[in-house]
Design a protein around this motif. Structure first.
Motif, PDB file in Angstrom:
ATOM      1  N   MET A 130      -1.838   4.313   3.024  1.00  0.00           N
ATOM      2  CA  MET A 130      -0.409   4.531   2.753  1.00  0.00           C
ATOM      3  C   MET A 130       0.432   3.291   3.022  1.00  0.00           C
ATOM      4  O   MET A 130       1.453   3.067   2.384  1.00  0.00           O
ATOM      5  N   MET A 131       0.003   2.514   4.025  1.00  0.00           N
ATOM      6  CA  MET A 131       0.823   1.376   4.449  1.00  0.00           C
ATOM      7  C   MET A 131       0.283   0.039   3.966  1.00  0.00           C
ATOM      8  O   MET A 131       0.875  -1.005   4.236  1.00  0.00           O
ATOM      9  N   ALA A 132      -0.821   0.047   3.246  1.00  0.00           N
ATOM     10  CA  ALA A 132      -1.519  -1.205   2.973  1.00  0.00           C
ATOM     11  C   ALA A 132      -0.884  -2.031   1.866  1.00  0.00           C
ATOM     12  O   ALA A 132      -1.114  -3.223   1.772  1.00  0.00           O
ATOM     13  N   ALA A 133      -0.092  -1.412   1.018  1.00  0.00           N
ATOM     14  CA  ALA A 133       0.400  -2.132  -0.152  1.00  0.00           C
ATOM     15  C   ALA A 133       1.803  -1.644  -0.493  1.00  0.00           C
ATOM     16  O   ALA A 133       2.249  -0.620   0.024  1.00  0.00           O
TER      17      ALA A 133
END
Lengths: 202, 202
Positions: A130-133
């Motif tokens: 969810m937070m990677a890109a």
DNA sequence: GTCTATATCAAGATAGAC
DNA sequence: GTCTATCTTGATATAGAC
């Protein structure tokens, strides 16, 4: 897509930009997946939670459904669509966990943040995805993003900048925990307390 | 490895665990790379900064050096060794940037944090690599980790827990910035101010 | 809606000659 | 210290039959 109206209704004087944006997006039709596509995403989610994105390939997802990889492309355009669906589900679920936790709590902010933390630890691979890109700009993901932040915004009682500060701290500390970057001597519980108490609206 | 002494010297009463640990590690011999291996790592670093880890393959690194991929294995055991060397370099460089920035500054904490932020934005792929996984437990990386945190620990003037709180906030907000997760309406500068001022030692 | 067959590409790594 | 040749593995995705 026909449900998107250019006039989302009258805007009350107290509304800020975010609320207006939320009203617009909630009225959008969120594109829905066919039942078979949903099955595929659910299986991908299982694999993701078990072993991270490295464990999610079209072959393996298909294998768990008892079919071959090329069959998946009859139901979803590509792997990116699976990822976006998983991200949207994750955002909604984490938001729901926070909203459930806060009901009737006397310290809403602390409760919301700890629900955020707990959910992230129980779903670390999904959280990382969810937070990677940068988020997909499509309505499926964007509307889910708003759900995710709702409980925190309310717990900060209208302090929008403060909510982003708390989010920053919480996201940062959660990822440090998940990556094992805090030395053994650190009292992690106290560290959460220290940050959240400092960032409360005065 | 023969330089590691079991007695790192007398421990003064005011020393905390971290200082003791630092003294031990600084006395360790940091394994040094051969000149050719250093060249390889430098090239890998260039590629990383240009295009992220996707742009760093043994083939491409070798290509930029005018040789074939298998030749690299005469100088480094595997790709992981290149990654660890890049991480160690990144940690040391970011720490150095923070220490340089703080010299003679009147607001040491703000200055250190903004140096942290600036360095991260100028080296986003390296920063992401540095933070993407648990650190390698070898001395090369571990000693670099200590350099990275030194300036912040000093700027917080002995408040160890506070330093971790500031780190959490800063790492979180920096990654939100790097991923474009903050909506356009947010005053990012003010957000940094808000967080850092709230987390100062009183 | 599923299949087989295949295209296309790329990765990390090793063996052994020179 | 570099080379060629190769192994092994894996990925996403498409074409076209059934």
């Amino acid at each position: 897509m026909s449900g998107a109206s250019p006039e989302p209704g009258p805007v009350a004087p107290g509304d800020d930009l975010r609320e207006v944006r939320e009203r617009e997006l909630v009225e959008l039709e969120v594109p829905s997946l066919t039942p078979r596509a949903q099955q595929i995403v659910e299986v991908a989610l299982e694999l993701l939670e078990e072993g991270g994105m490295d464990a999610v390939s079209m072959r393996i997802v298909a294998g768990r459904l008892g079919v071959r990889a090329p069959s998946l492309y009859k139901h979803l355009p590509d792997k990116g669509a699976i990822e976006n669906a998983m991200i949207a589900i994750g955002l909604r679920r984490q938001g729901a966990a926070m909203e459930t936790a806060v009901e009737g709590a006397d310290d809403a902010l602390w409760t919301v943040v700890q629900a955020f933390r707990r959910w992230g630890k129980e779903h670390r691979h999904l959280y990382e995805l969810m937070m990677a890109a940068p988020l997909d700009p499509g309505p499926l993901v964007r509307s889910a993003e708003l759900v995710a932040g709702r409980a925190l915004r309310e717990a900060m009682d209208g302090d929008a900048l403060g909510a982003f500060a708390v989010w920053s701290f919480s996201h940062g500390l959660l990822t440090l925990e998940l990556q094992g970057r805090l030395p053994p001597g650190v009292d992690v519980e106290l560290l959460w307390r220290r940050g959240i108490d400092a960032l409360r609206p005065r």
